[in-house]
Design a protein around this motif. Structure first.
Motif, PDB file in Angstrom:
ATOM      1  N   ASP A 247      29.989 -26.035  43.969  1.00 28.48           N
ATOM      2  CA  ASP A 247      29.541 -26.576  45.237  1.00 28.48           C
ATOM      3  C   ASP A 247      30.616 -26.379  46.118  1.00 28.48           C
ATOM      4  O   ASP A 247      31.865 -26.060  45.759  1.00 28.48           O
ATOM      5  CB  ASP A 247      29.687 -28.282  45.046  1.00 28.48           C
ATOM      6  CG  ASP A 247      29.326 -28.968  46.130  1.00 28.48           C
ATOM      7  OD1 ASP A 247      30.209 -29.378  46.932  1.00 28.48           O
ATOM      8  OD2 ASP A 247      28.078 -29.147  46.423  1.00 28.48           O
ATOM      9  N   SER A 248      30.161 -25.799  47.247  1.00 29.23           N
ATOM     10  CA  SER A 248      30.933 -25.297  48.399  1.00 29.23           C
ATOM     11  C   SER A 248      32.118 -26.313  48.746  1.00 29.23           C
ATOM     12  O   SER A 248      33.350 -25.834  49.439  1.00 29.23           O
ATOM     13  CB  SER A 248      30.250 -24.853  49.570  1.00 29.23           C
ATOM     14  OG  SER A 248      29.543 -26.123  50.054  1.00 29.23           O
ATOM     15  N   GLU A 249      32.001 -27.652  48.630  1.00 29.06           N
ATOM     16  CA  GLU A 249      32.974 -28.696  49.058  1.00 29.06           C
ATOM     17  C   GLU A 249      34.066 -28.889  47.716  1.00 29.06           C
ATOM     18  O   GLU A 249      35.159 -29.112  48.173  1.00 29.06           O
ATOM     19  CB  GLU A 249      32.349 -29.961  49.546  1.00 29.06           C
ATOM     20  CG  GLU A 249      31.582 -29.562  50.667  1.00 29.06           C
ATOM     21  CD  GLU A 249      30.938 -31.114  51.428  1.00 29.06           C
ATOM     22  OE1 GLU A 249      31.361 -32.015  50.896  1.00 29.06           O
ATOM     23  OE2 GLU A 249      30.263 -30.734  52.438  1.00 29.06           O
ATOM     24  N   ARG A 250      33.169 -29.219  46.613  1.00 30.42           N
ATOM     25  CA  ARG A 250      34.062 -29.536  45.459  1.00 30.42           C
ATOM     26  C   ARG A 250      34.927 -28.272  44.803  1.00 30.42           C
ATOM     27  O   ARG A 250      35.719 -28.360  44.102  1.00 30.42           O
ATOM     28  CB  ARG A 250      33.229 -30.243  44.525  1.00 30.42           C
ATOM     29  CG  ARG A 250      32.876 -31.664  45.163  1.00 30.42           C
ATOM     30  CD  ARG A 250      32.077 -32.387  44.214  1.00 30.42           C
ATOM     31  NE  ARG A 250      30.591 -31.776  44.471  1.00 30.42           N
ATOM     32  CZ  ARG A 250      29.548 -32.210  43.643  1.00 30.42           C
ATOM     33  NH1 ARG A 250      29.584 -33.599  42.853  1.00 30.42           N
ATOM     34  NH2 ARG A 250      28.511 -31.789  43.791  1.00 30.42           N
ATOM     35  N   PRO A 252      35.285 -24.825  46.275  1.00 33.41           N
ATOM     36  CA  PRO A 252      35.169 -23.837  47.266  1.00 33.41           C
ATOM     37  C   PRO A 252      35.339 -22.563  46.781  1.00 33.41           C
ATOM     38  O   PRO A 252      35.069 -21.510  47.392  1.00 33.41           O
ATOM     39  CB  PRO A 252      36.072 -24.320  48.344  1.00 33.41           C
ATOM     40  CG  PRO A 252      37.168 -25.182  47.643  1.00 33.41           C
ATOM     41  CD  PRO A 252      36.336 -25.903  46.545  1.00 33.41           C
ATOM     42  N   TRP A 255      32.791 -21.297  44.250  1.00 28.97           N
ATOM     43  CA  TRP A 255      31.775 -20.872  44.926  1.00 28.97           C
ATOM     44  C   TRP A 255      31.742 -19.694  45.976  1.00 28.97           C
ATOM     45  O   TRP A 255      30.699 -18.978  45.994  1.00 28.97           O
ATOM     46  CB  TRP A 255      31.245 -22.184  45.911  1.00 28.97           C
ATOM     47  CG  TRP A 255      30.014 -22.302  46.496  1.00 28.97           C
ATOM     48  CD1 TRP A 255      28.991 -22.872  45.963  1.00 28.97           C
ATOM     49  CD2 TRP A 255      29.721 -21.975  47.956  1.00 28.97           C
ATOM     50  NE1 TRP A 255      27.837 -22.602  46.633  1.00 28.97           N
ATOM     51  CE2 TRP A 255      28.014 -22.199  48.123  1.00 28.97           C
ATOM     52  CE3 TRP A 255      30.491 -21.325  48.786  1.00 28.97           C
ATOM     53  CZ2 TRP A 255      27.628 -21.910  49.303  1.00 28.97           C
ATOM     54  CZ3 TRP A 255      29.674 -21.008  50.045  1.00 28.97           C
ATOM     55  CH2 TRP A 255      28.434 -21.239  50.178  1.00 28.97           C
ATOM     56  N   SER A 256      32.729 -19.605  46.562  1.00 26.18           N
ATOM     57  CA  SER A 256      32.920 -18.397  47.578  1.00 26.18           C
ATOM     58  C   SER A 256      32.951 -17.152  46.706  1.00 26.18           C
ATOM     59  O   SER A 256      32.291 -16.185  47.271  1.00 26.18           O
ATOM     60  CB  SER A 256      34.034 -18.608  48.146  1.00 26.18           C
ATOM     61  OG  SER A 256      33.905 -19.577  49.127  1.00 26.18           O
ATOM     62  N   ALA A 265      32.955 -20.770  51.643  1.00 23.68           N
ATOM     63  CA  ALA A 265      33.434 -22.069  51.851  1.00 23.68           C
ATOM     64  C   ALA A 265      34.535 -22.376  52.854  1.00 23.68           C
ATOM     65  O   ALA A 265      35.360 -21.378  52.957  1.00 23.68           O
ATOM     66  CB  ALA A 265      33.647 -22.721  50.506  1.00 23.68           C
ATOM     67  N   LEU A 266      34.342 -23.404  53.623  1.00 21.54           N
ATOM     68  CA  LEU A 266      35.252 -23.659  54.518  1.00 21.54           C
ATOM     69  C   LEU A 266      36.862 -23.875  53.862  1.00 21.54           C
ATOM     70  O   LEU A 266      37.806 -23.850  54.189  1.00 21.54           O
ATOM     71  CB  LEU A 266      35.192 -25.126  55.125  1.00 21.54           C
ATOM     72  CG  LEU A 266      34.092 -25.141  56.341  1.00 21.54           C
ATOM     73  CD1 LEU A 266      33.939 -26.388  56.761  1.00 21.54           C
ATOM     74  CD2 LEU A 266      34.318 -24.204  57.328  1.00 21.54           C
ATOM     75  N   GLY A 267      36.688 -24.392  52.258  1.00 22.81           N
ATOM     76  CA  GLY A 267      37.840 -24.638  51.752  1.00 22.81           C
ATOM     77  C   GLY A 267      38.429 -23.209  51.016  1.00 22.81           C
ATOM     78  O   GLY A 267      39.407 -23.359  50.397  1.00 22.81           O
ATOM     79  N   GLU A 284      39.091 -25.171  39.080  1.00 17.85           N
ATOM     80  CA  GLU A 284      37.875 -25.819  39.534  1.00 17.85           C
ATOM     81  C   GLU A 284      36.787 -25.574  38.119  1.00 17.85           C
ATOM     82  O   GLU A 284      35.949 -26.318  37.852  1.00 17.85           O
ATOM     83  CB  GLU A 284      37.474 -24.920  40.471  1.00 17.85           C
ATOM     84  CG  GLU A 284      38.189 -25.381  41.995  1.00 17.85           C
ATOM     85  CD  GLU A 284      37.453 -24.188  43.140  1.00 17.85           C
ATOM     86  OE1 GLU A 284      38.209 -24.379  44.087  1.00 17.85           O
ATOM     87  OE2 GLU A 284      36.724 -23.452  42.876  1.00 17.85           O
TER      88      GLU A 284
END
Length: 288
Positions: A247-250, A252, A255-256, A265-267, A284
């Motif tokens: 997940d891009s938030e959990r 990041p 995901w990236s 992702a922003l993170g 992660e």
């Protein structure tokens, strides 16, 4: 390059079939649309077809009836479990899914009977693994598995992926195998010792793979760029499917690294070292 995923991107990645088995179990009696992107769905379908040539029941592949018949799919999962020898993570995920499905079987007697039988078998497999833990040296098995995977990484077996992608593939191999089993079934101290060592080894190997020190920072594109190679999209799409859980938030970083068809992702740190990337991915992947 071969058009077969298991002879191309998957020839050195043993967890592909095991993850597919879990995915197929999650898809049984699924009423909601799949959350997979089209290219991820294509990878899963191609892997399914390839495994049908290695496991029984492949006569159903020609008619395309297998994926639309829950009872037959359950029978094939039983065959896959024998073929692939999945570890504790895969068995527990399938067992949990089968247990939930029993409550949804309704009046379909054939489906209910198949679910009950297969659920019992997977629960027994899981119990057997947990019982055998007392007789096994799980940390030693984990160290051996870790060295085997890292040796494949050092030897260039994952070089068709981006530098960070190679690290991610190695972590997925470890998560689904003996290393992940030791982390799941070991004591808290044993698990943290294994993960701490993995953070260090993954950081060092990721740095070595780009001839840098572990603390050298590069712009994220440096880590995520896949080298030109025949069948480039197969490699990228296989990586995307492996990381479809992220997940891009959990998660990041994972995901990236895997979902490069999306914006990062922003993170995801824009300037990052091998140490920061590898440690984030270890956490992660194993804490998800």
């Amino acid at each position: 390059m071969s058009s077969l995923l298991m002879e191309g991107p998957g020839r050195h990645v043993s967890c592909l079939g095991i993850k597919l088995m879990v995915d197929l179990a999650k898809g049984i009696h699924q009423t909601r649309p799949s959350r997979l992107a089209p290219h991820q769905q294509t990878i899963r379908e191609r892997l399914t077809q390839e495994l049908m040539h290695k496991a029984p029941l492949r006569q159903w592949a020609a008619s395309g009836s297998l994926m639309h018949n829950d009872v037959r799919l359950l029978q094939w999962l039983d065959q896959l479990a024998g073929l692939l020898s999945p570890g504790h993570l895969a068995i527990s995920l399938v067992a949990d899914r089968l247990s939930k499905l029993q409550a949804q079987a309704g009046n379909d007697a054939g489906l209910h009977a198949q679910l009950e039988m297969l659920s019992t078998q997977f629960q027994q497999r899981m119990t057997r693994l947990e019982t055998q833990r007392q007789k096994r040296d799980l940390p030693a098995e984990a160290h051996q598995h870790c060295e085997q995977v890292l040796e494949r990484w050092r030897g260039g077996r994952y070089n068709a992926w981006s530098p960070a992608g190679r690290c991610y593939v190695a972590l997925e191999e470890l998560r689904w195998g003996a290393f992940g089993e030791a982390v799941r079934l070991g004591t808290a101290d044993e698990s943290e010792t294994l993960l701490a060592r993995l953070r260090q080894l993954a950081s060092e190997q990721l740095a070595d793979s780009v001839n840098a020190s572990a603390g050298t920072r590069h712009f994220y594109h440096y880590w995520l760029t896949t080298p030109p190679a025949p069948g480039l999209m197969d490699y990228k799409d296989t990586l995307s499917w492996l990381g479809d859980w992220s997940d891009s938030e959990r998660q990041p970083v994972a995901w990236s690294v895997t979902q490069t068809w999306q914006s990062v992702a922003l993170g995801m740190p824009r300037l990052c070292s091998a140490t920061r990337l590898a440690r984030a991915m270890v956490d992660e992947v194993f804490m998800a």
